[in-house]
Design an enzyme around this catalytic site. Sequence first.
Site, PDB file in Angstrom:
ATOM      1  N   LYS A 125       0.851  -1.199   0.000  1.00 34.63           N
ATOM      2  CA  LYS A 125       0.000   0.000   0.000  1.00 34.63           C
ATOM      3  C   LYS A 125       0.893   1.258   0.000  1.00 34.63           C
ATOM      4  O   LYS A 125       1.530   1.579   0.994  1.00 34.63           O
ATOM      5  CB  LYS A 125      -0.912   0.060   1.222  1.00 34.63           C
ATOM      6  CG  LYS A 125      -2.001   1.135   1.013  1.00 34.63           C
ATOM      7  CD  LYS A 125      -2.539   1.746   2.263  1.00 34.63           C
ATOM      8  CE  LYS A 125      -1.725   2.861   2.823  1.00 34.63           C
ATOM      9  NZ  LYS A 125      -1.659   4.080   1.977  1.00 34.63           N
ATOM     10  N   GLY A 145       7.515   5.562   7.410  1.00 35.64           N
ATOM     11  CA  GLY A 145       6.658   6.752   7.515  1.00 35.64           C
ATOM     12  C   GLY A 145       6.998   7.496   8.792  1.00 35.64           C
ATOM     13  O   GLY A 145       8.103   7.360   9.333  1.00 35.64           O
ATOM     14  N   SER A 146       6.029   8.233   9.296  1.00 38.38           N
ATOM     15  CA  SER A 146       6.295   9.057  10.472  1.00 38.38           C
ATOM     16  C   SER A 146       6.368   8.190  11.736  1.00 38.38           C
ATOM     17  O   SER A 146       5.801   7.092  11.795  1.00 38.38           O
ATOM     18  CB  SER A 146       5.186  10.102  10.634  1.00 38.38           C
ATOM     19  OG  SER A 146       3.963   9.451  10.849  1.00 38.38           O
ATOM     20  N   GLY A 152       4.101   4.998  12.840  1.00 39.14           N
ATOM     21  CA  GLY A 152       4.877   3.776  13.111  1.00 39.14           C
ATOM     22  C   GLY A 152       4.502   3.154  14.449  1.00 39.14           C
ATOM     23  O   GLY A 152       4.422   1.934  14.578  1.00 39.14           O
ATOM     24  N   GLU A 189      10.768   2.040   9.761  1.00 35.91           N
ATOM     25  CA  GLU A 189      11.712   3.110   9.394  1.00 35.91           C
ATOM     26  C   GLU A 189      10.945   4.411   9.542  1.00 35.91           C
ATOM     27  O   GLU A 189       9.978   4.642   8.827  1.00 35.91           O
ATOM     28  CB  GLU A 189      12.161   2.961   7.937  1.00 35.91           C
ATOM     29  CG  GLU A 189      12.915   1.697   7.630  1.00 35.91           C
ATOM     30  CD  GLU A 189      14.345   1.726   8.120  1.00 35.91           C
ATOM     31  OE1 GLU A 189      14.820   2.800   8.538  1.00 35.91           O
ATOM     32  OE2 GLU A 189      14.985   0.674   8.097  1.00 35.91           O
ATOM     33  N   CYS A 228      13.846  11.825   4.931  1.00 31.43           N
ATOM     34  CA  CYS A 228      14.002  11.414   6.327  1.00 31.43           C
ATOM     35  C   CYS A 228      15.406  11.740   6.814  1.00 31.43           C
ATOM     36  O   CYS A 228      15.640  11.915   7.999  1.00 31.43           O
ATOM     37  CB  CYS A 228      13.714   9.935   6.475  1.00 31.43           C
ATOM     38  SG  CYS A 228      14.655   8.931   5.324  1.00 31.43           S
ATOM     39  N   GLU A 238      10.650  17.232  13.829  1.00 30.43           N
ATOM     40  CA  GLU A 238      10.820  17.037  12.396  1.00 30.43           C
ATOM     41  C   GLU A 238       9.841  17.940  11.644  1.00 30.43           C
ATOM     42  O   GLU A 238       8.631  17.782  11.754  1.00 30.43           O
ATOM     43  CB  GLU A 238      10.565  15.568  12.024  1.00 30.43           C
ATOM     44  CG  GLU A 238      10.891  15.287  10.570  1.00 30.43           C
ATOM     45  CD  GLU A 238      10.602  13.845  10.150  1.00 30.43           C
ATOM     46  OE1 GLU A 238       9.544  13.309  10.519  1.00 30.43           O
ATOM     47  OE2 GLU A 238      11.443  13.272   9.422  1.00 30.43           O
TER      48      GLU A 238
END
Length: 523
Positions: A198, A251-252, A256, A273, A307, A409
Amino acid sequence: MAQAKKSLAKTTSKTQSRTASRPSVKNYQNYIGGKWVPSESGEVSENINPADTQDIIGRFPLSTPQDVNKAVNAAREAYDGWRNMPAPKRAEILFRLGEILIRDKETFTADMTREMGKVLKEAGGDVQEAIDCTYYTAGEGRRLHGFTTPAEMPDKFAMCVRQPVGLCGLITPWNFPMAIPSWKLIPALVCGNTVVLKPAEDTPLSSYNLVHACEEAGIPPGVVNLVTGEGESAGAAITNHTALRLISFTGSTETGRTVASSCAERNAICSLEMGGKNVIIVMDDGDIDLAIEGAIWGAFGTSGQRCTASSRLVVHKKVYKQFSKKLVERAKALRVGNGADPKTDVGPVINADAVKKIMSYIDIGQKEDGATLACGGRRLTRGDHARGHFIEPTVFTDVAPDMRIAQEEIFGPVTAVIPAKSLDDAIEIANGVRYGLSAAIYTSDVNQAFRAMNDMYTGIFYVNASTIGAEVHLPFGGTKATGNGHREAGTQVLDIFSEWKSIYVDYSGKLQRAQIDMVEGLG
Ligand code: NAD
Protein backbone atom coordinates in the site's frame (compact mmCIF):
# COMPACT_ATOMS: atom_id res chain seq x y z
CA MET A 1 -0.47 11.12 13.94
CA ALA A 2 -0.30 10.64 10.20
CA GLN A 3 1.69 13.07 8.11
CA ALA A 4 -0.34 15.72 6.27
CA LYS A 5 -2.16 14.46 3.23
CA LYS A 6 -2.43 16.00 -0.20
CA SER A 7 -6.06 17.11 -0.59
CA LEU A 8 -7.79 14.15 -2.07
CA ALA A 9 -11.11 14.49 -3.78
CA LYS A 10 -13.21 11.38 -3.37
CA THR A 11 -15.58 10.60 -6.18
CA THR A 12 -18.56 10.87 -3.95
CA SER A 13 -21.82 12.26 -5.27
CA LYS A 14 -20.45 15.75 -4.53
CA THR A 15 -17.40 15.45 -6.75
CA GLN A 16 -18.55 12.97 -9.33
CA SER A 17 -19.66 15.57 -11.81
CA ARG A 18 -16.37 17.47 -11.35
CA THR A 19 -14.22 14.45 -12.10
CA ALA A 20 -16.57 13.20 -14.77
CA SER A 21 -16.12 16.51 -16.55
CA ARG A 22 -12.43 15.62 -16.97
CA PRO A 23 -12.69 12.49 -19.11
CA SER A 24 -8.99 12.66 -20.00
CA VAL A 25 -8.02 11.86 -16.41
CA LYS A 26 -7.00 8.21 -16.30
CA ASN A 27 -8.62 5.79 -13.87
CA TYR A 28 -6.13 3.44 -12.24
CA GLN A 29 -6.93 0.19 -10.46
CA ASN A 30 -5.67 -2.11 -7.76
CA TYR A 31 -3.64 -5.16 -8.74
CA ILE A 32 -4.95 -8.27 -7.01
CA GLY A 33 -4.26 -11.88 -7.96
CA GLY A 34 -2.75 -10.81 -11.28
CA LYS A 35 -5.75 -8.70 -12.31
CA TRP A 36 -6.30 -4.94 -12.41
CA VAL A 37 -9.51 -4.37 -10.49
CA PRO A 38 -11.42 -1.40 -9.00
CA SER A 39 -12.01 -1.03 -5.29
CA GLU A 40 -15.19 -2.55 -3.90
CA SER A 41 -16.02 0.91 -2.61
CA GLY A 42 -16.14 2.36 -6.12
CA GLU A 43 -14.51 5.42 -4.62
CA VAL A 44 -11.35 6.99 -5.92
CA SER A 45 -8.99 9.76 -4.96
CA GLU A 46 -7.35 12.24 -7.28
CA ASN A 47 -3.59 12.29 -7.56
CA ILE A 48 -2.69 15.97 -7.82
CA ASN A 49 0.51 17.59 -9.07
CA PRO A 50 1.91 19.61 -6.14
CA ALA A 51 3.52 22.10 -8.54
CA ASP A 52 0.20 22.76 -10.27
CA THR A 53 -2.90 21.74 -8.38
CA GLN A 54 -5.04 22.00 -11.50
CA ASP A 55 -3.10 19.14 -13.03
CA ILE A 56 -4.91 15.91 -12.07
CA ILE A 57 -2.61 12.98 -12.77
CA GLY A 58 -5.12 10.20 -12.29
CA ARG A 59 -7.77 8.68 -10.10
CA PHE A 60 -6.76 5.85 -7.80
CA PRO A 61 -8.95 3.44 -5.81
CA LEU A 62 -9.76 4.26 -2.21
CA SER A 63 -9.48 0.69 -1.06
CA THR A 64 -11.47 -0.89 1.75
CA PRO A 65 -10.66 -3.67 4.22
CA GLN A 66 -12.49 -6.01 1.83
CA ASP A 67 -10.07 -5.10 -0.95
CA VAL A 68 -7.17 -5.73 1.40
CA ASN A 69 -8.66 -9.07 2.34
CA LYS A 70 -8.89 -10.09 -1.31
CA ALA A 71 -5.28 -9.06 -1.83
CA VAL A 72 -4.19 -11.10 1.19
CA ASN A 73 -6.12 -14.13 -0.11
CA ALA A 74 -4.39 -13.76 -3.47
CA ALA A 75 -1.02 -13.56 -1.72
CA ARG A 76 -1.90 -16.70 0.25
CA GLU A 77 -2.84 -18.65 -2.88
CA ALA A 78 0.38 -17.68 -4.61
CA TYR A 79 2.62 -18.32 -1.63
CA ASP A 80 3.50 -22.01 -1.97
CA GLY A 81 4.26 -21.72 -5.65
CA TRP A 82 6.53 -18.73 -5.14
CA ARG A 83 8.36 -19.96 -2.04
CA ASN A 84 9.04 -23.32 -3.69
CA MET A 85 10.43 -21.75 -6.84
CA PRO A 86 14.22 -22.00 -6.51
CA ALA A 87 15.59 -18.67 -5.34
CA PRO A 88 17.90 -18.28 -8.39
CA LYS A 89 14.81 -18.60 -10.60
CA ARG A 90 12.96 -15.97 -8.57
CA ALA A 91 16.03 -13.80 -9.02
CA GLU A 92 15.99 -14.25 -12.80
CA ILE A 93 12.49 -12.75 -12.90
CA LEU A 94 13.70 -9.88 -10.71
CA PHE A 95 16.62 -9.21 -13.06
CA ARG A 96 14.03 -8.91 -15.84
CA LEU A 97 12.21 -6.39 -13.67
CA GLY A 98 15.47 -4.44 -13.36
CA GLU A 99 15.77 -4.32 -17.16
CA ILE A 100 12.23 -2.95 -17.48
CA LEU A 101 12.95 -0.27 -14.88
CA ILE A 102 16.04 0.78 -16.85
CA ARG A 103 14.08 0.84 -20.10
CA ASP A 104 11.30 3.01 -18.62
CA LYS A 105 13.45 5.15 -16.31
CA GLU A 106 12.73 8.39 -18.14
CA THR A 107 8.94 7.92 -18.09
CA PHE A 108 8.94 6.84 -14.43
CA THR A 109 11.10 9.84 -13.55
CA ALA A 110 8.75 12.31 -15.24
CA ASP A 111 5.73 10.62 -13.59
CA MET A 112 7.40 10.92 -10.20
CA THR A 113 8.23 14.60 -10.57
CA ARG A 114 4.66 15.22 -11.63
CA GLU A 115 3.06 13.41 -8.69
CA MET A 116 5.59 14.18 -5.95
CA GLY A 117 7.28 17.41 -7.02
CA LYS A 118 10.98 16.59 -6.59
CA VAL A 119 13.21 17.94 -9.36
CA LEU A 120 13.83 15.66 -12.33
CA LYS A 121 17.43 14.87 -11.37
CA GLU A 122 16.35 13.69 -7.94
CA ALA A 123 13.37 11.76 -9.30
CA GLY A 124 15.81 10.05 -11.68
CA GLY A 125 17.93 9.19 -8.64
CA ASP A 126 14.87 7.71 -6.93
CA VAL A 127 14.15 5.45 -9.92
CA GLN A 128 17.86 4.61 -10.14
CA GLU A 129 17.78 3.55 -6.51
CA ALA A 130 14.96 1.14 -7.35
CA ILE A 131 17.06 -0.20 -10.24
CA ASP A 132 20.15 -0.56 -8.04
CA CYS A 133 18.13 -2.22 -5.30
CA THR A 134 16.59 -4.64 -7.79
CA TYR A 135 19.92 -5.71 -9.29
CA TYR A 136 21.76 -5.87 -5.99
CA THR A 137 19.05 -7.76 -4.14
CA ALA A 138 18.20 -10.09 -7.04
CA GLY A 139 21.86 -11.17 -6.83
CA GLU A 140 21.03 -12.54 -3.38
CA GLY A 141 18.91 -15.20 -5.09
CA ARG A 142 22.15 -17.06 -5.79
CA ARG A 143 23.49 -16.46 -2.29
CA LEU A 144 20.83 -16.46 0.47
CA HIS A 145 23.54 -18.15 2.47
CA GLY A 146 22.84 -20.24 5.51
CA PHE A 147 25.58 -22.03 7.44
CA THR A 148 26.68 -25.38 8.74
CA THR A 149 28.27 -25.96 12.11
CA PRO A 150 29.53 -29.05 13.95
CA ALA A 151 26.88 -30.80 16.03
CA GLU A 152 27.79 -31.76 19.60
CA MET A 153 26.97 -35.47 19.04
CA PRO A 154 28.78 -37.86 16.70
CA ASP A 155 27.13 -38.83 13.39
CA LYS A 156 24.94 -35.80 13.53
CA PHE A 157 24.89 -32.86 11.11
CA ALA A 158 23.75 -29.32 11.94
CA MET A 159 22.87 -26.50 9.56
CA CYS A 160 20.83 -23.35 9.38
CA VAL A 161 18.82 -22.12 6.41
CA ARG A 162 16.78 -19.03 5.66
CA GLN A 163 13.07 -19.52 5.08
CA PRO A 164 10.56 -16.91 3.92
CA VAL A 165 8.40 -15.39 6.65
CA GLY A 166 5.21 -15.77 4.62
CA LEU A 167 2.75 -13.05 3.62
CA CYS A 168 4.02 -9.50 4.04
CA GLY A 169 2.25 -6.12 4.23
CA LEU A 170 4.34 -3.24 2.89
CA ILE A 171 3.32 0.34 3.77
CA THR A 172 5.29 3.20 2.24
CA PRO A 173 5.54 7.02 2.40
CA TRP A 174 5.42 9.55 -0.44
CA ASN A 175 8.89 11.09 -0.35
CA PHE A 176 10.72 8.25 -2.14
CA PRO A 177 7.80 6.94 -4.16
CA MET A 178 9.66 4.21 -6.05
CA ALA A 179 12.87 3.68 -4.10
CA ILE A 180 11.21 2.85 -0.77
CA PRO A 181 8.62 0.41 -2.19
CA SER A 182 11.50 -1.31 -4.02
CA TRP A 183 13.58 -1.53 -0.82
CA LYS A 184 10.80 -3.64 0.67
CA LEU A 185 9.36 -5.41 -2.34
CA ILE A 186 12.52 -6.82 -3.91
CA PRO A 187 14.04 -8.39 -0.77
CA ALA A 188 10.61 -9.74 0.22
CA LEU A 189 10.31 -11.42 -3.17
CA VAL A 190 13.83 -12.79 -3.43
CA CYS A 191 13.35 -14.42 -0.01
CA GLY A 192 10.20 -16.17 -1.29
CA ASN A 193 7.46 -14.11 0.36
CA THR A 194 4.30 -12.81 -1.28
CA VAL A 195 3.16 -9.26 -0.59
CA VAL A 196 0.42 -6.68 -0.36
CA LEU A 197 1.79 -3.19 -1.03
CA LYS A 198 0.00 0.00 0.00
CA PRO A 199 1.73 3.17 -1.17
CA ALA A 200 1.13 6.64 0.29
CA GLU A 201 -2.05 8.43 -0.71
CA ASP A 202 -0.09 11.19 -2.43
CA THR A 203 2.11 9.07 -4.70
CA PRO A 204 0.32 5.94 -5.92
CA LEU A 205 1.49 6.32 -9.55
CA SER A 206 5.13 5.40 -8.88
CA SER A 207 4.06 2.22 -7.10
CA TYR A 208 1.64 1.49 -9.93
CA ASN A 209 4.57 1.83 -12.35
CA LEU A 210 6.69 -0.52 -10.24
CA VAL A 211 3.96 -3.14 -9.93
CA HIS A 212 3.07 -2.85 -13.61
CA ALA A 213 6.73 -3.58 -14.36
CA CYS A 214 6.54 -6.62 -12.03
CA GLU A 215 3.61 -7.92 -14.07
CA GLU A 216 5.52 -7.43 -17.32
CA ALA A 217 8.60 -9.13 -15.86
CA GLY A 218 6.52 -12.27 -15.34
CA ILE A 219 6.10 -12.33 -11.58
CA PRO A 220 3.25 -14.85 -11.14
CA PRO A 221 -0.27 -13.63 -10.25
CA GLY A 222 -0.85 -13.06 -6.53
CA VAL A 223 2.83 -12.74 -5.62
CA VAL A 224 2.66 -8.94 -5.72
CA ASN A 225 -0.62 -7.22 -4.90
CA LEU A 226 -1.21 -3.47 -4.91
CA VAL A 227 -3.96 -1.71 -2.99
CA THR A 228 -4.07 2.08 -2.97
CA GLY A 229 -5.90 4.24 -0.49
CA GLU A 230 -5.81 5.86 2.89
CA GLY A 231 -3.75 4.88 5.90
CA GLU A 232 -6.61 4.78 8.36
CA SER A 233 -8.63 2.34 6.23
CA ALA A 234 -6.48 0.33 3.79
CA GLY A 235 -3.29 0.80 5.84
CA ALA A 236 -4.93 -0.20 9.11
CA ALA A 237 -6.60 -3.20 7.43
CA ILE A 238 -3.13 -4.38 6.42
CA THR A 239 -1.53 -3.88 9.83
CA ASN A 240 -4.46 -5.67 11.51
CA HIS A 241 -4.73 -8.58 9.09
CA THR A 242 -4.00 -11.77 10.96
CA ALA A 243 -2.70 -13.59 7.86
CA LEU A 244 0.08 -11.08 7.31
CA ARG A 245 3.08 -12.39 9.22
CA LEU A 246 5.17 -9.29 8.72
CA ILE A 247 4.49 -5.57 8.36
CA SER A 248 7.26 -3.47 6.91
CA PHE A 249 6.48 0.21 7.43
CA THR A 250 8.21 3.45 6.48
CA GLY A 251 6.66 6.75 7.52
CA SER A 252 6.30 9.06 10.47
CA THR A 253 7.19 7.99 14.00
CA GLU A 254 3.61 8.58 15.15
CA THR A 255 2.08 6.28 12.53
CA GLY A 256 4.88 3.78 13.11
CA ARG A 257 3.86 3.49 16.76
CA THR A 258 0.28 2.72 15.79
CA VAL A 259 1.50 0.10 13.35
CA ALA A 260 3.81 -1.41 15.98
CA SER A 261 0.96 -1.65 18.51
CA SER A 262 -1.27 -3.49 16.05
CA CYS A 263 1.56 -5.88 15.24
CA ALA A 264 2.28 -6.48 18.94
CA GLU A 265 -1.38 -7.39 19.50
CA ARG A 266 -1.14 -10.27 17.06
CA ASN A 267 2.56 -11.19 17.33
CA ALA A 268 3.40 -10.09 13.82
CA ILE A 269 6.96 -9.21 12.86
CA CYS A 270 7.21 -5.45 12.51
CA SER A 271 9.98 -3.51 10.81
CA LEU A 272 9.85 0.27 11.15
CA GLU A 273 11.71 3.11 9.39
CA MET A 274 10.54 6.43 10.78
CA GLY A 275 11.32 10.12 11.23
CA GLY A 276 14.63 11.96 11.55
CA LYS A 277 16.18 15.22 12.77
CA ASN A 278 19.55 14.85 11.18
CA VAL A 279 22.62 16.91 11.84
CA ILE A 280 25.73 18.19 10.13
CA ILE A 281 28.54 19.18 12.52
CA VAL A 282 30.89 21.78 11.04
CA MET A 283 34.21 22.14 12.88
CA ASP A 284 36.48 25.15 12.67
CA ASP A 285 39.09 23.13 10.77
CA GLY A 286 36.55 21.88 8.22
CA ASP A 287 36.38 22.97 4.58
CA ILE A 288 33.67 25.60 4.95
CA ASP A 289 32.79 25.84 1.26
CA LEU A 290 32.43 22.08 1.04
CA ALA A 291 30.29 22.10 4.20
CA ILE A 292 28.06 24.78 2.65
CA GLU A 293 27.58 22.60 -0.44
CA GLY A 294 26.66 19.67 1.79
CA ALA A 295 24.30 21.75 3.91
CA ILE A 296 22.47 23.22 0.91
CA TRP A 297 22.10 19.80 -0.69
CA GLY A 298 21.11 18.12 2.57
CA ALA A 299 18.69 20.79 3.80
CA PHE A 300 16.95 21.77 0.57
CA GLY A 301 17.22 18.71 -1.69
CA THR A 302 13.74 17.19 -2.14
CA SER A 303 12.55 20.46 -0.56
CA GLY A 304 13.80 19.19 2.80
CA GLN A 305 11.38 16.26 2.63
CA ARG A 306 13.89 13.49 3.18
CA CYS A 307 14.00 11.41 6.33
CA THR A 308 17.76 12.12 6.23
CA ALA A 309 17.42 15.87 5.53
CA SER A 310 20.05 18.10 7.19
CA SER A 311 17.58 20.00 9.32
CA ARG A 312 20.21 20.92 11.93
CA LEU A 313 23.62 22.45 11.31
CA VAL A 314 25.76 22.51 14.43
CA VAL A 315 28.63 24.89 13.70
CA HIS A 316 31.75 25.66 15.73
CA LYS A 317 31.47 29.19 17.11
CA LYS A 318 34.79 30.23 15.50
CA VAL A 319 33.31 29.78 12.01
CA TYR A 320 29.63 30.27 12.89
CA LYS A 321 29.26 33.78 11.42
CA GLN A 322 31.23 33.03 8.27
CA PHE A 323 29.30 29.78 7.72
CA SER A 324 25.88 31.35 8.35
CA LYS A 325 26.55 34.26 6.00
CA LYS A 326 27.64 32.01 3.15
CA LEU A 327 24.79 29.59 3.76
CA VAL A 328 22.20 32.36 3.60
CA GLU A 329 23.72 33.72 0.38
CA ARG A 330 23.52 30.29 -1.22
CA ALA A 331 20.00 29.58 0.08
CA LYS A 332 18.72 32.87 -1.31
CA ALA A 333 20.10 32.04 -4.75
CA LEU A 334 18.18 28.75 -5.03
CA ARG A 335 15.44 28.76 -7.65
CA VAL A 336 12.12 27.48 -6.39
CA GLY A 337 9.71 26.13 -9.00
CA ASN A 338 8.21 23.22 -10.85
CA GLY A 339 10.55 20.24 -10.59
CA ALA A 340 9.91 19.46 -14.26
CA ASP A 341 11.79 22.64 -15.21
CA PRO A 342 15.51 21.72 -15.40
CA LYS A 343 16.41 25.19 -14.07
CA THR A 344 14.60 24.52 -10.77
CA ASP A 345 16.70 23.81 -7.67
CA VAL A 346 13.90 23.33 -5.14
CA GLY A 347 10.49 21.91 -6.06
CA PRO A 348 7.17 22.25 -4.23
CA VAL A 349 6.28 20.56 -0.97
CA ILE A 350 3.88 17.66 -1.18
CA ASN A 351 0.48 19.18 -0.37
CA ALA A 352 -1.53 21.93 1.29
CA ASP A 353 -1.34 20.34 4.73
CA ALA A 354 2.45 20.21 4.46
CA VAL A 355 2.48 23.93 3.62
CA LYS A 356 0.40 24.60 6.71
CA LYS A 357 2.64 22.52 8.94
CA ILE A 358 5.90 23.98 7.63
CA MET A 359 4.60 27.56 7.80
CA SER A 360 3.48 26.94 11.38
CA TYR A 361 7.04 25.86 12.28
CA ILE A 362 8.44 28.98 10.61
CA ASP A 363 6.08 30.93 12.84
CA ILE A 364 7.10 28.94 15.92
CA GLY A 365 10.78 29.54 15.11
CA GLN A 366 10.27 33.28 15.17
CA LYS A 367 7.59 33.82 17.80
CA GLU A 368 7.86 30.94 20.25
CA ASP A 369 11.52 29.95 19.93
CA GLY A 370 12.89 33.45 19.31
CA ALA A 371 15.40 32.33 16.67
CA THR A 372 16.55 34.67 13.90
CA LEU A 373 14.92 34.16 10.52
CA ALA A 374 18.03 34.70 8.40
CA CYS A 375 16.37 34.07 5.02
CA GLY A 376 13.26 32.66 3.40
CA GLY A 377 10.23 31.99 5.53
CA ARG A 378 7.57 32.89 2.97
CA ARG A 379 5.10 30.88 0.99
CA LEU A 380 5.40 31.72 -2.74
CA THR A 381 2.02 32.30 -4.34
CA ARG A 382 2.50 34.51 -7.37
CA GLY A 383 3.22 33.98 -11.06
CA ASP A 384 4.61 30.51 -11.73
CA HIS A 385 4.08 29.65 -8.09
CA ALA A 386 0.39 30.54 -7.99
CA ARG A 387 -0.97 27.03 -8.45
CA GLY A 388 1.49 25.01 -6.39
CA HIS A 389 2.74 24.41 -2.86
CA PHE A 390 5.95 26.43 -2.80
CA ILE A 391 7.94 27.61 0.20
CA GLU A 392 11.20 29.58 0.16
CA PRO A 393 14.35 27.83 1.39
CA THR A 394 14.50 28.98 5.00
CA VAL A 395 17.45 29.36 7.35
CA PHE A 396 17.17 30.07 11.07
CA THR A 397 20.26 31.24 12.95
CA ASP A 398 20.89 31.83 16.67
CA VAL A 399 19.11 28.59 17.33
CA ALA A 400 19.38 26.95 20.77
CA PRO A 401 19.42 23.12 20.88
CA ASP A 402 16.19 22.88 22.88
CA MET A 403 14.10 25.07 20.58
CA ARG A 404 11.23 23.30 18.87
CA ILE A 405 12.66 24.00 15.40
CA ALA A 406 15.83 22.21 16.54
CA GLN A 407 13.98 19.25 18.04
CA GLU A 408 10.95 18.43 15.91
CA GLU A 409 10.82 17.04 12.40
CA ILE A 410 9.55 19.84 10.14
CA PHE A 411 9.92 17.92 6.87
CA GLY A 412 10.25 20.97 4.65
CA PRO A 413 12.89 23.39 3.31
CA VAL A 414 13.86 24.71 6.73
CA THR A 415 17.17 24.33 8.55
CA ALA A 416 18.44 25.55 11.91
CA VAL A 417 22.03 26.72 12.52
CA ILE A 418 23.13 26.04 16.09
CA PRO A 419 26.46 27.29 17.55
CA ALA A 420 28.75 24.89 19.45
CA LYS A 421 31.75 25.59 21.67
CA SER A 422 33.75 22.41 20.99
CA LEU A 423 33.53 18.94 19.49
CA ASP A 424 32.16 17.55 22.77
CA ASP A 425 29.53 20.26 22.87
CA ALA A 426 28.64 19.63 19.21
CA ILE A 427 28.25 15.89 19.76
CA GLU A 428 26.07 16.43 22.82
CA ILE A 429 23.82 18.81 20.89
CA ALA A 430 23.78 16.48 17.87
CA ASN A 431 22.74 13.49 19.99
CA GLY A 432 20.20 15.53 21.96
CA VAL A 433 17.11 14.74 19.91
CA ARG A 434 14.67 11.86 20.01
CA TYR A 435 15.63 10.62 16.54
CA GLY A 436 18.80 8.83 15.40
CA LEU A 437 18.91 8.42 11.63
CA SER A 438 21.81 10.27 9.99
CA ALA A 439 24.68 12.54 11.09
CA ALA A 440 27.72 14.09 9.42
CA ILE A 441 30.88 15.97 10.32
CA TYR A 442 33.04 18.32 8.30
CA THR A 443 36.58 18.37 9.69
CA SER A 444 40.13 17.92 8.46
CA ASP A 445 41.19 16.28 11.73
CA VAL A 446 40.98 12.51 11.52
CA ASN A 447 40.85 12.22 15.31
CA GLN A 448 37.78 14.44 15.52
CA ALA A 449 36.15 12.55 12.67
CA PHE A 450 36.63 9.20 14.41
CA ARG A 451 35.51 10.61 17.77
CA ALA A 452 32.26 11.84 16.28
CA MET A 453 31.80 8.62 14.31
CA ASN A 454 32.15 6.65 17.53
CA ASP A 455 29.99 8.87 19.73
CA MET A 456 27.06 9.71 17.47
CA TYR A 457 24.18 7.31 18.18
CA THR A 458 22.74 7.16 14.66
CA GLY A 459 22.29 4.45 12.05
CA ILE A 460 24.22 6.38 9.39
CA PHE A 461 27.27 8.63 9.65
CA TYR A 462 29.19 10.65 7.05
CA VAL A 463 32.61 12.31 7.13
CA ASN A 464 32.99 15.37 4.91
CA ALA A 465 29.71 14.64 3.14
CA SER A 466 26.08 15.58 3.74
CA THR A 467 23.53 13.56 5.74
CA ILE A 468 21.90 12.26 2.57
CA GLY A 469 23.18 9.89 -0.10
CA ALA A 470 22.82 6.33 1.19
CA GLU A 471 23.79 3.51 -1.17
CA VAL A 472 21.76 0.35 -1.59
CA HIS A 473 24.42 -2.16 -0.60
CA LEU A 474 24.86 -0.77 2.92
CA PRO A 475 22.30 -1.21 5.68
CA PHE A 476 19.92 1.73 6.13
CA GLY A 477 17.97 2.68 9.24
CA GLY A 478 18.08 4.56 12.48
CA THR A 479 18.18 4.40 16.25
CA LYS A 480 15.83 5.74 18.97
CA ALA A 481 12.52 7.09 17.57
CA THR A 482 13.69 6.46 14.00
CA GLY A 483 13.59 2.69 14.07
CA ASN A 484 13.08 -0.52 15.99
CA GLY A 485 16.41 -2.17 15.37
CA HIS A 486 15.94 -3.49 11.84
CA ARG A 487 17.95 -2.37 8.83
CA GLU A 488 16.78 -2.21 5.24
CA ALA A 489 19.09 -2.48 2.19
CA GLY A 490 22.43 -4.30 2.22
CA THR A 491 22.31 -8.01 2.94
CA GLN A 492 20.96 -7.10 6.38
CA VAL A 493 17.49 -6.62 4.87
CA LEU A 494 17.36 -10.40 4.40
CA ASP A 495 17.09 -10.67 8.17
CA ILE A 496 13.77 -8.80 7.97
CA PHE A 497 12.27 -10.85 5.17
CA SER A 498 13.52 -14.31 6.13
CA GLU A 499 13.61 -16.34 9.33
CA TRP A 500 16.25 -18.84 10.37
CA LYS A 501 15.46 -22.51 10.53
CA SER A 502 17.98 -24.72 12.40
CA ILE A 503 18.11 -28.26 11.05
CA TYR A 504 19.69 -31.35 12.69
CA VAL A 505 20.29 -34.56 10.78
CA ASP A 506 21.13 -37.54 12.95
CA TYR A 507 22.65 -40.38 10.92
CA SER A 508 23.83 -42.47 13.91
CA GLY A 509 20.85 -44.79 13.70
CA LYS A 510 20.27 -44.55 17.45
CA LEU A 511 18.70 -42.19 19.95
CA GLN A 512 21.18 -39.47 20.89
CA ARG A 513 20.11 -37.04 23.59
CA ALA A 514 21.74 -33.60 23.40
CA GLN A 515 23.01 -32.27 26.75
CA ILE A 516 22.35 -35.67 28.38
CA ASP A 517 24.25 -38.48 26.65
CA MET A 518 28.00 -38.47 27.08
CA VAL A 519 30.11 -38.74 23.96
CA GLU A 520 32.23 -41.92 24.07
CA GLY A 521 35.79 -41.31 25.19
CA LEU A 522 34.95 -38.01 26.86
CA GLY A 523 33.85 -39.21 30.16
P1 NAD B 1 2.85 8.75 7.29
O1 NAD B 1 3.23 8.11 8.56
O2 NAD B 1 1.78 9.75 7.31
O3 NAD B 1 2.38 7.67 6.21
C1 NAD B 1 3.20 6.59 5.84
C2 NAD B 1 2.31 5.47 5.32
O4 NAD B 1 1.52 4.98 6.40
C3 NAD B 1 1.32 5.91 4.24
O5 NAD B 1 1.21 4.90 3.26
C4 NAD B 1 0.02 6.05 5.02
O6 NAD B 1 -1.13 5.89 4.23
C5 NAD B 1 0.16 4.93 6.01
N1 NAD B 1 -0.68 5.08 7.22
C6 NAD B 1 -1.13 6.23 7.79
N2 NAD B 1 -1.87 5.94 8.88
C7 NAD B 1 -1.87 4.59 9.01
C8 NAD B 1 -2.44 3.69 9.94
N3 NAD B 1 -3.18 4.11 10.96
N4 NAD B 1 -2.23 2.37 9.78
C9 NAD B 1 -1.46 1.92 8.75
N5 NAD B 1 -0.90 2.73 7.83
C10 NAD B 1 -1.10 4.06 7.96
O7 NAD B 1 4.22 9.33 6.68
P2 NAD B 1 4.46 10.15 5.33
O8 NAD B 1 3.92 11.51 5.48
O9 NAD B 1 3.94 9.37 4.17
O10 NAD B 1 6.04 10.19 5.27
C11 NAD B 1 6.84 11.12 5.93
C12 NAD B 1 7.49 10.50 7.14
O11 NAD B 1 8.19 9.32 6.74
C13 NAD B 1 8.53 11.39 7.78
O12 NAD B 1 8.42 11.32 9.17
C14 NAD B 1 9.85 10.78 7.30
O13 NAD B 1 10.96 11.06 8.13
C15 NAD B 1 9.51 9.34 7.28
N6 NAD B 1 10.42 8.58 6.42
C16 NAD B 1 11.32 7.76 7.02
C17 NAD B 1 12.24 7.06 6.26
C18 NAD B 1 13.24 6.14 6.89
O14 NAD B 1 13.78 5.29 6.19
N7 NAD B 1 13.54 6.26 8.18
C19 NAD B 1 12.21 7.20 4.86
C20 NAD B 1 11.28 8.06 4.29
C21 NAD B 1 10.37 8.74 5.09
